[in-house]
Design a protein around this motif. Structure first.
Motif, PDB file in Angstrom:
ATOM      1  N   GLU A  45       0.391  -1.084  -0.362  1.00 52.76           N
ATOM      2  CA  GLU A  45       0.540  -0.055  -0.052  1.00 52.76           C
ATOM      3  C   GLU A  45       0.866   1.148  -0.395  1.00 52.76           C
ATOM      4  O   GLU A  45       0.440   1.860  -0.672  1.00 52.76           O
ATOM      5  CB  GLU A  45      -1.229   0.468   1.145  1.00 52.76           C
ATOM      6  CG  GLU A  45      -1.671  -0.811   1.255  1.00 52.76           C
ATOM      7  CD  GLU A  45      -3.380  -0.474   1.785  1.00 52.76           C
ATOM      8  OE1 GLU A  45      -3.126   0.195   2.879  1.00 52.76           O
ATOM      9  OE2 GLU A  45      -4.353  -1.079   1.573  1.00 52.76           O
ATOM     10  N   ASP A  62       0.097   4.226  -2.552  1.00 50.75           N
ATOM     11  CA  ASP A  62      -1.479   2.973  -3.610  1.00 50.75           C
ATOM     12  C   ASP A  62      -2.152   4.100  -4.358  1.00 50.75           C
ATOM     13  O   ASP A  62      -2.846   4.626  -3.035  1.00 50.75           O
ATOM     14  CB  ASP A  62      -1.527   2.362  -3.361  1.00 50.75           C
ATOM     15  CG  ASP A  62      -2.382   1.377  -4.569  1.00 50.75           C
ATOM     16  OD1 ASP A  62      -2.212   2.032  -5.398  1.00 50.75           O
ATOM     17  OD2 ASP A  62      -2.504   0.474  -4.305  1.00 50.75           O
ATOM     18  N   ALA A  65      -5.645   3.545  -3.512  1.00 47.42           N
ATOM     19  CA  ALA A  65      -6.501   3.080  -2.660  1.00 47.42           C
ATOM     20  C   ALA A  65      -7.592   4.591  -2.048  1.00 47.42           C
ATOM     21  O   ALA A  65      -7.661   5.217  -2.794  1.00 47.42           O
ATOM     22  CB  ALA A  65      -5.467   3.418  -1.602  1.00 47.42           C
ATOM     23  N   ARG A  69      -7.437   5.575   3.692  1.00 46.58           N
ATOM     24  CA  ARG A  69      -6.442   4.759   3.655  1.00 46.58           C
ATOM     25  C   ARG A  69      -5.706   5.398   3.130  1.00 46.58           C
ATOM     26  O   ARG A  69      -3.731   5.049   3.846  1.00 46.58           O
ATOM     27  CB  ARG A  69      -6.915   3.484   2.999  1.00 46.58           C
ATOM     28  CG  ARG A  69      -6.011   2.229   2.905  1.00 46.58           C
ATOM     29  CD  ARG A  69      -5.724   1.870   3.553  1.00 46.58           C
ATOM     30  NE  ARG A  69      -5.087   0.806   4.258  1.00 46.58           N
ATOM     31  CZ  ARG A  69      -5.050   0.122   6.197  1.00 46.58           C
ATOM     32  NH1 ARG A  69      -5.853   0.399   6.382  1.00 46.58           N
ATOM     33  NH2 ARG A  69      -4.279  -0.813   6.287  1.00 46.58           N
ATOM     34  N   GLN A  70      -5.937   6.087   2.107  1.00 48.20           N
ATOM     35  CA  GLN A  70      -3.847   7.534   1.969  1.00 48.20           C
ATOM     36  C   GLN A  70      -3.258   7.654   2.417  1.00 48.20           C
ATOM     37  O   GLN A  70      -2.287   8.330   3.219  1.00 48.20           O
ATOM     38  CB  GLN A  70      -4.457   7.723   0.712  1.00 48.20           C
ATOM     39  CG  GLN A  70      -4.591   6.569  -0.405  1.00 48.20           C
ATOM     40  CD  GLN A  70      -4.608   7.884  -2.292  1.00 48.20           C
ATOM     41  OE1 GLN A  70      -5.427   8.792  -1.689  1.00 48.20           O
ATOM     42  NE2 GLN A  70      -5.090   7.390  -3.577  1.00 48.20           N
ATOM     43  N   SER A  73      -1.724   5.150   5.725  1.00 48.65           N
ATOM     44  CA  SER A  73      -0.269   5.115   5.151  1.00 48.65           C
ATOM     45  C   SER A  73       0.489   6.202   4.945  1.00 48.65           C
ATOM     46  O   SER A  73       1.393   5.612   4.982  1.00 48.65           O
ATOM     47  CB  SER A  73      -1.047   4.711   3.192  1.00 48.65           C
ATOM     48  OG  SER A  73      -1.935   3.490   3.685  1.00 48.65           O
ATOM     49  N   LYS A  93      -1.010  -4.344   3.283  1.00 48.36           N
ATOM     50  CA  LYS A  93      -1.983  -3.418   4.489  1.00 48.36           C
ATOM     51  C   LYS A  93      -2.274  -4.253   5.610  1.00 48.36           C
ATOM     52  O   LYS A  93      -2.982  -3.344   6.012  1.00 48.36           O
ATOM     53  CB  LYS A  93      -3.253  -3.775   3.902  1.00 48.36           C
ATOM     54  CG  LYS A  93      -5.151  -3.624   4.118  1.00 48.36           C
ATOM     55  CD  LYS A  93      -6.085  -4.578   3.056  1.00 48.36           C
ATOM     56  CE  LYS A  93      -7.210  -3.703   3.409  1.00 48.36           C
ATOM     57  NZ  LYS A  93      -8.429  -4.727   2.695  1.00 48.36           N
TER      58      LYS A  93
END
Length: 261
Positions: A45, A62, A65, A69-70, A73, A93
């Motif tokens: 990810e 990524d 995503a 979520r990004q 991350s 993940k």
């Protein structure tokens, strides 16, 4: 010059960031010497490619995503850049935002997850806002997640960790227990059951397609715990679906008997 890792709070205060809407992760990364790129990644990810001698790094996220979520991350990778400078780290993940239940002490991934939580949901910003919420429930979680631009799971995890009330956040798939986190005040014996009880709201959401709980329900505690005397106690439950095979249950203690000695 030797790098001295900073805490998330120190970074935020050093940049005079005082409110949730000011937490611009790309700008924070830039100020820490890291450039952010969004592109398709295979098998992970996010990853960090760094030159510790120059104090420069490239963080790849990524682009497929979802935005929340990004965001987590990126905060996670900024954590690696602060804590684990000079290492090539590829994060799956499972690494990013997981429960962090590692053996042999605090893992690098758990440390990066903790840093991300502190960067996205800093305690010095959360605590004053929490005073406006008399009860800890998913209504508070949803509103705070929106304010801090995080997922409901990340916010619920953070609030359990901060001990807003004695409570537990538990994750279940259709195969059973996945992970949980408890407030420090909860006794260690109160470990959620291996499989969801059909009487629980979480079971209805995961297996029967029921909607997320709009309010918190009071259930017999033995619905959730195989502990002697649990059938004589009540616990609050409010659950929500994360995806087709994952449900989260927010469990709030209603009895002092669930507290650690």
């Amino acid at each position: 010059m030797m790098h001295r890792p900073q805490s998330a709070e120190d970074i935020l205060r050093g940049l005079a960031i005082c409110s949730p809407e000011e937490i611009d992760l790309e700008e924070i990364a830039f100020c820490q010497g890291a450039k952010v790129k969004y592109r398709e990644l295979d098998g992970c990810e996010a990853y960090l490619l760094a030159d510790a001698t120059l104090g420069r790094a490239i963080i790849s996220i990524d682009e497929r995503a979802n935005p929340l979520r990004q965001r987590f991350s990126l905060a996670h990778e900024i954590g690696h850049w602060e804590r684990h400078r000079g290492q090539l780290l590829v994060c799956s993940k499972e690494d990013i935002g997981g429960s962090g239940s590692r053996k042999n002490g605090v893992s690098r991934e758990k440390a990066a997850n903790q840093f991300a939580a502190e960067l996205l949901m800093p305690e010095f910003m959360l605590k004053p806002i929490l005073r406006d919420y008399r009860r800890f429930n998913m209504h508070a979680v949803r509103q705070l997640a929106s304010t801090f631009n995080t997922s409901k799971t990340a916010m619920a995890y953070r609030l359990v960790e901060m001990e807003k009330e004695p409570c537990i956040l538990a994750a279940y798939s259709k195969s059973g227990y996945v992970w949980h986190i408890s407030s420090k005040s909860i006794g260690h014996q109160w470990w959620p059951r291996r499989f969801l009880d059909p009487q629980s709201n979480a079971y209805s959401i995961l297996f029967n397609g029921s909607r997320d709980d709009a309010t918190m329900s009071d259930l017999d505690a033995d619905t959730w715990f195989d502990v002697p005397g649990a059938d004589r106690l009540e616990i609050g439950e409010q659950s929500f679906r994360v995806h087709d095979d994952l449900v989260m249950a927010l469990l709030v203690a209603r009895s002092e008997r669930m507290l650690a000695d």
